[in-house]
Design a protein around this motif. Structure first.
Motif, mmCIF file in Angstrom:
data_model
loop_
_atom_site.group_PDB
_atom_site.id
_atom_site.type_symbol
_atom_site.label_atom_id
_atom_site.label_comp_id
_atom_site.label_asym_id
_atom_site.label_seq_id
_atom_site.Cartn_x
_atom_site.Cartn_y
_atom_site.Cartn_z
ATOM 1 N N SER A 1 -85.413 1.678 0.682
ATOM 2 C CA SER A 1 -86.874 1.686 0.620
ATOM 3 C C SER A 1 -87.361 2.547 -0.544
ATOM 4 O O SER A 1 -86.598 3.322 -1.127
ATOM 5 N N LYS A 2 -88.647 2.438 -0.836
ATOM 6 C CA LYS A 2 -89.261 3.263 -1.882
ATOM 7 C C LYS A 2 -89.153 4.753 -1.550
ATOM 8 O O LYS A 2 -89.096 5.590 -2.431
ATOM 9 N N LYS A 3 -89.127 5.048 -0.264
ATOM 10 C CA LYS A 3 -89.034 6.448 0.164
ATOM 11 C C LYS A 3 -87.591 6.938 0.262
ATOM 12 O O LYS A 3 -87.354 8.111 0.520
ATOM 13 N N GLN B 1 -82.526 1.331 7.933
ATOM 14 C CA GLN B 1 -83.379 2.124 7.049
ATOM 15 C C GLN B 1 -83.470 3.579 7.500
ATOM 16 O O GLN B 1 -84.537 4.072 7.899
#
Length: 187
Positions: free
Chosen positions: A69-71, A78
């Motif tokens: 993920s972007k984070k 995830q």
């Protein structure tokens, strides 16, 4: 062709399409299960509903093991690396290397262990567990103690974070859908 016959033909076609789409085979195609054995094994080991694991995986990664993920959350379920490191230490997991979150078996076990941890923390309340899996248990506990959110399914719209609110709705949808499509086949 007469208008009455045309309408009857269209109705017949629409009914046929509906019946075709409403078959178990089509539903299972729309809601596939990948890593079924790994999910069932982790479900049994950590006493977590396999449909919850499926719903989280479907919502988080759509069964893609290399998703990041972007984070920075990694893998099928995830999982944030810091959370994973804490879980590995708490649960006594022995990862083979530092790429363990990309390993579907390890990722499923770590994520399922964490779901069990959250289920115990929130006394089995699925809605709170799903919210905490997304936003973190500290945030969810804060929302509950500050009375920003009741924690009830009927009040999901009161979750202060839009991302978490949508996540909870999506996971519950997939949970219900997988349960309906597969019934007891996954147990």
């Amino acid at each position: 062709m007469k208008p009455g016959r045309r309408a009857a033909l269209i109705l017949l076609i629409l009914m046929s399409v509906f019946l075709l789409l409403n078959t178990p085979l089509v539903w299972k195609w729309m809601y596939p299960i990948k890593f079924q054995q790994e999910i069932v094994t982790a479900s049994n080991k950590y006493n977590v509903d396999p449909y919850l694991i499926l719903a989280v995986i479907r919502s988080e990664s759509s069964f893609k093991t290399d998703r990041v993920s972007k984070k920075g959350a990694v893998g099928l379920m995830q999982i944030m690396p810091d959370t994973a490191a804490w879980i590995v230490q708490q649960a006594g997991f022995k990862p083979k290397d530092n790429q363990y979150l990309y390993d579907p078996v390890m990722n499923i076990h770590i994520g399922t262990w964490y779901l069990n941890f959250l289920l115990e923390r929130y006394e089995g309340d699925l809605v709170k567990v799903i919210a905490a899996y997304n936003a973190g248990p500290g945030k969810v506990s804060g929302w509950l103690s500050n009375e920003q959110w009741s924690g009830q399914r009927e009040h999901i719209e009161d979750i202060p974070f839009g991302e978490t609110r949508q996540y909870v709705q999506r996971v519950l949808y997939y949970h219900d859908r997988y349960k309906k499509v597969y019934g007891k086949d996954l147990q």
